[in-house]
Design a protein around this motif. Structure first.
Motif, PDB file in Angstrom:
ATOM      1  N   ARG A  17      23.091 -69.844   2.723  1.00 56.35           N
ATOM      2  CA  ARG A  17      23.763 -68.732   2.052  1.00 56.35           C
ATOM      3  C   ARG A  17      22.972 -67.442   2.207  1.00 56.35           C
ATOM      4  N   GLU A  18      21.644 -67.552   2.181  1.00 58.62           N
ATOM      5  CA  GLU A  18      20.811 -66.381   2.391  1.00 58.62           C
ATOM      6  C   GLU A  18      21.031 -65.802   3.791  1.00 58.62           C
ATOM      7  N   THR A  19      21.079 -66.674   4.797  1.00 55.46           N
ATOM      8  CA  THR A  19      21.287 -66.223   6.175  1.00 55.46           C
ATOM      9  C   THR A  19      22.631 -65.529   6.328  1.00 55.46           C
ATOM     10  N   LEU A  20      23.672 -66.104   5.740  1.00 59.09           N
ATOM     11  CA  LEU A  20      25.009 -65.534   5.880  1.00 59.09           C
ATOM     12  C   LEU A  20      25.146 -64.218   5.128  1.00 59.09           C
ATOM     13  N   ASP A  21      24.472 -64.092   3.982  1.00 62.22           N
ATOM     14  CA  ASP A  21      24.506 -62.812   3.279  1.00 62.22           C
ATOM     15  C   ASP A  21      23.739 -61.746   4.059  1.00 62.22           C
TER      16      ASP A  21
END
Length: 320
Positions: A17-21
């Motif tokens: 989720r961090e990567t996608l944000d």
């Protein structure tokens, strides 16, 4: 070009989720490419996002620029030796494993890559590891999370949200949950499958699998967000900030990255023991005005932490 690398194995994982944000934010004005470093990449994520698998045989490889590894590593891989040298190498380090830091910093010299620039996810993590690096809180789109309107009459509801792994749950919480249920409190636990068989069925107990509801749908059904983990220690704790973005009072164990942003009794609550947690929850149950006030300050906290100005400052680090 900025290349973001992640295993992309779990649609509900924090590093995914961090990567996608980060991709969402950087791709607004940059060329950004997503790369899966794991052969067990999630099909669901591959369908939802333009994720490519690293494959020198198919000539599917990054072609230079800035390489950013988030919760993924190049160690013990052959393909780093077969791809173009990056201009910058950034490692977003979100665990507590010093050995991985050693491999991360040492490997680039063998490859002829530039030295790794470390990004840590919290001051708590930085203190624990005693390493140097910039600190960037994991980016969260707080506009997805709205402070909930007043809930209609119903039982006081405590809940939590996590992945369905045993290390996300503390052994002592079973006793706490049983006491809360006996006191008329409703419990909603998403990511609660590891508790099946440990908690007896109860009309006010819901144990839901991970991902059954999106966080922005699930969290507003609660009056209080409760969080304590087992052997897994949160370097940051994204879900705590998502709950705060919903205007919820959070009651969290004091050992975690989120604790640096919680002022006890003001924008949330921190506890050391199960007895302390039970007392805080009892006070919140008895005082709706306290819940409203603390929840309001919690929302203000995340608005400052993830303000447009704060986000731009962090993004500028990757754009250099």
């Amino acid at each position: 070009m900025i290349h973001l690398f992640n295993g992309f194995q779990n649609p509900f994982g924090g590093s995914e989720r961090e990567t996608l944000d980060l991709y969402r934010l950087l791709s607004a004005d940059q060329q950004v490419c997503l790369w899966a470093t794991s052969s067990r990449v999630s099909g669901e994520l591959m369908r939802q996002f333009p994720i490519r698998r690293v494959s020198p045989a198919r000539r599917e490889v990054p072609d230079g620029g800035t390489y950013v590894f988030l919760g993924a590593h190049w160690r013990n891989k052959g393909w780093p030796y077969l791809i173009r040298r990056p201009r910058r190498l950034i490692y977003v380090f979100n665990t507590f494993h010093p050995k991985i830091i050693g491999l991360t910093i040492g490997m680039p010299r063998l490859l002829g890559w530039p030295g790794a620039e470390l990004v840590l996810i919290s001051e708590f993590q930085k203190r624990m590891l005693q390493v140097e690096g910039v600190v960037h809180p994991s980016p969260i789109d707080i506009e997805r999370f709205s402070p909930r309107p007043a809930r209609p009459d119903g039982p006081f509801t405590v809940g939590r949200l996590s992945r369905d792994t045993a290390d996300k749950h503390h052994a002592d919480d079973v006793v706490l949950y049983e006491a809360l249920l006996a006191d008329g409190v409703a419990l909603r636990i998403q990511g609660g499958m590891p508790l099946k068989g440990r908690l007896a069925p109860h009309p006010q107990l819901e144990l839901l699998p991970q991902g059954q509801f999106a966080a922005e749908q699930f969290l507003p059904t609660l009056d209080v967000f409760y969080y304590r983990t087992g052997s897994h220690v949160e370097t940051f704790g994204r879900v705590v900030f998502e709950a705060m973005a919903c205007g919820l009072p959070v009651v969290c164990h004091s050992h975690g990255g989120y604790a640096d942003h919680i002022n006890h009794g003001e924008n949330g609550f921190l506890f050391e023991t199960t007895q302390q947690a039970a007392q805080i929850l009892a006070e919140l149950k008895a005082d709706p005005a306290l819940r409203t006030d603390v929840g309001h300050k919690a929302r203000q906290t995340v608005e400052r932490l993830f303000s447009p100005q704060a986000l731009q400052q962090r993004l500028d680090f990757y754009r250099r």
